[in-house]
Design an enzyme around this catalytic site. Structure first.
Site, PDB file in Angstrom:
ATOM      1  N   ASN A   1       9.796  -5.972  11.940  1.00  0.00           N
ATOM      2  CA  ASN A   1      10.475  -6.157  10.652  1.00  0.00           C
ATOM      3  C   ASN A   1      11.089  -7.554  10.509  1.00  0.00           C
ATOM      4  O   ASN A   1      11.953  -7.949  11.297  1.00  0.00           O
ATOM      5  CB  ASN A   1      11.576  -5.093  10.540  1.00  0.00           C
ATOM      6  CG  ASN A   1      11.855  -4.686   9.108  1.00  0.00           C
ATOM      7  OD1 ASN A   1      11.265  -5.228   8.172  1.00  0.00           O
ATOM      8  ND2 ASN A   1      12.755  -3.738   8.938  1.00  0.00           N
TER       9      ASN A   1
ATOM     10  N   HIS B   1      17.395  10.819   6.530  1.00  0.00           N
ATOM     11  CA  HIS B   1      18.531   9.973   6.120  1.00  0.00           C
ATOM     12  C   HIS B   1      19.124  10.463   4.813  1.00  0.00           C
ATOM     13  O   HIS B   1      18.479  10.381   3.764  1.00  0.00           O
ATOM     14  CB  HIS B   1      18.062   8.542   5.863  1.00  0.00           C
ATOM     15  CG  HIS B   1      17.667   7.799   7.093  1.00  0.00           C
ATOM     16  ND1 HIS B   1      17.572   6.431   7.118  1.00  0.00           N
ATOM     17  CD2 HIS B   1      17.349   8.211   8.332  1.00  0.00           C
ATOM     18  CE1 HIS B   1      17.202   6.037   8.332  1.00  0.00           C
ATOM     19  NE2 HIS B   1      17.055   7.106   9.083  1.00  0.00           N
TER      20      HIS B   1
ATOM     21  N   TYR C   1      24.994  -1.421   4.629  1.00  0.00           N
ATOM     22  CA  TYR C   1      23.665  -1.275   5.211  1.00  0.00           C
ATOM     23  C   TYR C   1      23.396   0.206   5.424  1.00  0.00           C
ATOM     24  O   TYR C   1      24.261   0.944   5.881  1.00  0.00           O
ATOM     25  CB  TYR C   1      23.592  -2.024   6.540  1.00  0.00           C
ATOM     26  CG  TYR C   1      22.199  -2.032   7.121  1.00  0.00           C
ATOM     27  CD1 TYR C   1      21.179  -2.751   6.508  1.00  0.00           C
ATOM     28  CD2 TYR C   1      21.894  -1.318   8.273  1.00  0.00           C
ATOM     29  CE1 TYR C   1      19.904  -2.758   7.020  1.00  0.00           C
ATOM     30  CE2 TYR C   1      20.616  -1.320   8.795  1.00  0.00           C
ATOM     31  CZ  TYR C   1      19.625  -2.042   8.164  1.00  0.00           C
ATOM     32  OH  TYR C   1      18.348  -2.033   8.675  1.00  0.00           O
TER      33      TYR C   1
ATOM     34  N   ASP D   1      24.769   6.342  12.130  1.00  0.00           N
ATOM     35  CA  ASP D   1      24.280   5.072  12.681  1.00  0.00           C
ATOM     36  C   ASP D   1      25.296   3.966  12.371  1.00  0.00           C
ATOM     37  O   ASP D   1      25.599   3.722  11.199  1.00  0.00           O
ATOM     38  CB  ASP D   1      22.922   4.746  12.033  1.00  0.00           C
ATOM     39  CG  ASP D   1      22.188   3.609  12.734  1.00  0.00           C
ATOM     40  OD1 ASP D   1      22.803   2.929  13.570  1.00  0.00           O
ATOM     41  OD2 ASP D   1      20.995   3.406  12.433  1.00  0.00           O
TER      42      ASP D   1
ATOM     43  N   GLU E   1      17.039   1.124  19.405  1.00  0.00           N
ATOM     44  CA  GLU E   1      15.894   0.866  18.527  1.00  0.00           C
ATOM     45  C   GLU E   1      15.426  -0.581  18.625  1.00  0.00           C
ATOM     46  O   GLU E   1      14.281  -0.871  18.320  1.00  0.00           O
ATOM     47  CB  GLU E   1      16.208   1.257  17.075  1.00  0.00           C
ATOM     48  CG  GLU E   1      17.320   0.442  16.436  1.00  0.00           C
ATOM     49  CD  GLU E   1      17.653   0.921  15.022  1.00  0.00           C
ATOM     50  OE1 GLU E   1      17.819   2.139  14.842  1.00  0.00           O
ATOM     51  OE2 GLU E   1      17.743   0.079  14.122  1.00  0.00           O
TER      52      GLU E   1
ATOM     53  N   HIS F   1      13.105   5.705  17.294  1.00  0.00           N
ATOM     54  CA  HIS F   1      13.271   5.044  16.003  1.00  0.00           C
ATOM     55  C   HIS F   1      12.067   5.410  15.123  1.00  0.00           C
ATOM     56  O   HIS F   1      10.942   5.420  15.599  1.00  0.00           O
ATOM     57  CB  HIS F   1      13.302   3.530  16.267  1.00  0.00           C
ATOM     58  CG  HIS F   1      13.609   2.686  15.089  1.00  0.00           C
ATOM     59  ND1 HIS F   1      13.220   1.372  15.020  1.00  0.00           N
ATOM     60  CD2 HIS F   1      14.269   2.941  13.947  1.00  0.00           C
ATOM     61  CE1 HIS F   1      13.643   0.848  13.881  1.00  0.00           C
ATOM     62  NE2 HIS F   1      14.287   1.767  13.219  1.00  0.00           N
TER      63      HIS F   1
ATOM     64  N   ASP G   1       9.749   0.782   8.632  1.00  0.00           N
ATOM     65  CA  ASP G   1       9.031  -0.372   9.191  1.00  0.00           C
ATOM     66  C   ASP G   1       8.147   0.022  10.383  1.00  0.00           C
ATOM     67  O   ASP G   1       7.392  -0.797  10.883  1.00  0.00           O
ATOM     68  CB  ASP G   1       9.986  -1.511   9.578  1.00  0.00           C
ATOM     69  CG  ASP G   1      11.186  -1.046  10.382  1.00  0.00           C
ATOM     70  OD1 ASP G   1      11.941  -0.195   9.883  1.00  0.00           O
ATOM     71  OD2 ASP G   1      11.369  -1.545  11.502  1.00  0.00           O
TER      72      ASP G   1
HETATM   73  O1  EZ4 Z   1      17.766  -1.041  10.959  1.00  0.00           O
HETATM   74  O2  EZ4 Z   1      14.358  -0.013  10.782  1.00  0.00           O
HETATM   75  O3  EZ4 Z   1      17.922   3.936  12.471  1.00  0.00           O
HETATM   76  N1  EZ4 Z   1      17.381   3.215  11.707  1.00  0.00           N
HETATM   77  C1  EZ4 Z   1      17.747   1.974  11.429  1.00  0.00           C
HETATM   78  C2  EZ4 Z   1      16.843   1.142  10.552  1.00  0.00           C
HETATM   79  C3  EZ4 Z   1      16.652  -0.221  11.188  1.00  0.00           C
HETATM   80  C4  EZ4 Z   1      15.410  -0.904  10.679  1.00  0.00           C
HETATM   81  C5  EZ4 Z   1      15.162  -2.163  11.501  1.00  0.00           C
HETATM   82  O4  EZ4 Z   1      13.896  -2.653  11.305  1.00  0.00           O
HETATM   83  O5  EZ4 Z   1      18.763   1.536  11.901  1.00  0.00           O
HETATM   84  O6  EZ4 Z   1      17.352   1.036   9.258  1.00  0.00           O
HETATM   85 CO    CO Z   2      19.403   2.693  13.614  1.00  0.00          CO
END
Ligand code: EZ4
Ligand code: CO
Length: 403
Positions: free
Chosen positions: A38, A123, A160, A211, A263, A313, A317
Site C-alpha cells: 500500500n 469493520h 483513521y 485497532d 500487520e 491482516h 489492500d
Molecule cells: O492500516 O491496510 O487493520 N487494518 C488496518 C488497515 C491498514 C492498511 C495498511 O495498508 O489497520 O487499515
Molecule cells: Co490494523
C-alpha cells in the site's frame, strides 16, 4: 521438473491499486501472487520485474522452498517490506501452481483442514458511538461473530479507520498523503466510552476488537488496555509500534486485555521476542507482506510454541489473491485465531474472480485446485494505476513525534 517459462507483473486499479505476479510454466499452468504494498506499489513491481523475474526463468516451479531461500539468502540484502512482499508474491504463485498440478485446493497441501471454517471479523465504524454501534448491528445481522469498533474522536476532525462521508472506507485516500491531527488525550477518553456502550447494546456474545494503529506510547497503551478490561475485548490491535519489541513488556505488565500486533511485520525476526516472551496473543503478519505461505507457516509454528495465535491482516489492500492464500493458510494452521475481512469493491472482485465465500461469520477458500482465484487481464487493463497514499498523522502542535 516443471519449468518456469515466463512471468509478468500486472498493475491495476479497480477501485484501489493492486500489483499481481503471474508465473507461467511450460505446461500452460500458471500461478498468481499478490505483490501489493500500500502506497509503495511500484517499488515492488520494479523489484519483481527488474530483479526477480530474470532469475526465475528456467527454474523448477516445484522447488518452492529452494526458490524462497534463493531469493531471501541469495539477494544478500535481506528482509524489508519491498523485498518480502516480492518474495511473498513468488511464493504464493508457486503454491498456486503446485496445488493446480496436484488438482487440489491449496489447503490440502498444507495438511488439510484443521477447522470447518475461518472466523472473520469486519469493520464497523461511524463518526459517533451511536453510528458505530448501528453499523455493528448491521454486520451482526449478516451473521458476523466478531466486529472491530472504530469511532470518531470528539474534538478531532478526522480519524483513521473511520469513513469521511457515506462512501466505503478506503485507507489509501489521496495522491499526496492527507495529514490528520491527533490528540492522545482526546482519543484515550473516547475509546472506553465506545466499548462501554458497545458491550451494553451489542451483548456479551459478540467478539469486539479495536485497532489503535500504533498511535500510543507503551505506558498509554497499558492504561488503555486496563480501561478496556471490563468490556472483554477479543483484542487490542497495534497499540504501539513494535520497532522495539521489548516495549510490549510494559503494556503486558499493566493489562490482561489480549494484544495483537504485526500487520506491518515482514519477517519472523520482527516478532521473535514478542512471541518468545509471550508479550502478545495474536500475530497479524500476512502472506502478502511477510514472505508468503512458506514464511508465514514458519512464523505460525514458532507462535504455536508460545500460545500465540494467528490473526492475519485482511484489509482492502490485500488483493483477492492474498485473501485466498490467507484463507487456505487459516483453514489449515492449528493455532489460527481470527482473520480480518474488509470487503473489496465490486470492481476489485470482478478483476479477480474467486472461489472463496462468506457465510454466517465464517469464510471458506472453496474447492478449486490451487488458490481458487484468477485475474481477468482484459478487465485489469481498464483500470490504470493511480498513485494513492495512507494518511500521515501529526499532533495538534504540528509535530510528528509521539509514538
Ligand atoms: O492500516 O491496510 O487493520 N487494518 C488496518 C488497515 C491498514 C492498511 C495498511 O495498508 O489497520 O487499515
Ligand atoms: Co490494523
Amino acid at each position: 521438473m516443471l519449468k518456469i517459462e515466463s512471468a509478468k507483473v500486472i498493475v491495476t486499479c479497480p477501485a484501489r491499486n493492486f500489483v499481481t505476479l503471474k508465473i507461467e510454466t511450460k505446461d500452460g499452468i500458471y500461478g498468481l501472487g499478490d505483490a501489493t504494498l500500500n502506497g509503495r506499489e511500484l517499488a515492488v513491481a520494479s523489484y519483481l520485474t527488474d530483479h526477480v523475474i530474470p532469475c526465475l526463468i528456467g527454474r523448477d516451479a516445484h522447488r518452492i522452498e529452494d526458490i524462497w531461500q534463493y531469493l531471501y539468502r541469495g539477494a544478500y540484502w535481506r528482509r524489508g517490506p519491498v523485498t518480502m512482499s516480492a518474495i511473498a508474491a513468488v511464493d504464493m504463485a508457486l503454491w498456486d501452481i503446485k496445488a493446480k498440478v496436484a488438482g487440489l485446493p491449496l489447503y490440502q497441501l498444507l495438511g488439510g483442514t484443521s477447522r470447518d471454517g475461518v472466523m472473520v471479523y469486519c469493520h464497523a465504524n461511524g463518526k459517533t458511538i451511536e453510528e458505530t454501534i448501528e453499523d455493528a448491528r448491521q454486520f451482526m445481522a449478516k451473521g458476523f461473530k466478531a466486529v472491530r469498533l472504530q469511532s470518531g474522536v470528539p474534538g478531532l476532525k478526522s480519524t483513521y479507520g473511520v469513513s469521511k462521508g457515506k462512501q466505503r472506507y478506503e485507507p489509501a485516500d489521496a495522491d499526496i498523503p492527507t495529514e490528520n491531527l491527533w490528540s492522545t488525550e482526546k482519543y484515550m477518553r473516547s475509546v472506553p466510552a465506545l466499548f462501554e456502550e458497545g458491550r451494553k447494546q451489542l451483548g456479551a456474545e459478540v467478539h469486539l476488537l479495536h485497532d489503535v494503529h500504533h498511535r500510543l506510547t507503551p505506558i498509554e497503551a497499558g492504561r488503555l488496555g486496563k480501561d478496556l478490561e471490563p468490556y472483554r475485548l477479543f483484542w487490542l490491535e497495534d497499540a504501539v509500534a513494535a520497532d522495539n519489541q521489548a516495549a510490549f513488556r510494559l503494556i503486558r505488565q499493566h493489562t490482561t486485555t489480549p494484544l495483537a500486533v504485526g500487520e506491518v511485520f515482514n519477517s519472523i525476526w520482527d516478532c521473535k521476542q514478542l512471541v518468545e516472551e509471550q508479550l502478545i496473543d495474536y500475530i497479524r503478519a500476512t502472506v502478502a507482506h511477510a514472505g508468503g505461505i512458506t514464511h508465514l507457516r514458519r512464523i505460525a509454528a514458532l507462535a504455536d510454541l508460545y500460545n500465540v495465535r494467528t490473526g492475519c491482516h485482511g484489509a482492502t489492500d490485500l488483493s483477492p489473491v492474498a485473501m485466498a492464500a490467507a484463507l487456505h493458510f487459516d483453514l489449515s494452521v492449528p493455532n489460527f485465531g481470527i482473520q480480518e475481512l474488509m470487503r473489496h469493491a465490486a470492481e476489485s472482485d470482478a478483476v479477480f474472480p474467486h472461489a472463496y465465500s462468506y457465510s454466517e461469520g465464517y469464510m471458506h477458500p472453496g474447492e478449486e485446485p490451487g488458490l481458487g482465484v484468477d485475474i481477468d487481464e482484459k478487465a485489469a487493463d481498464m483500470y490504470p494505476y493511480k498513485r494513492a497514499y495512507l494518511p500521515v498523522n501529526r499532533l495538534e502542535d504540528g509535530s510528528m513525534y509521539n509514538w
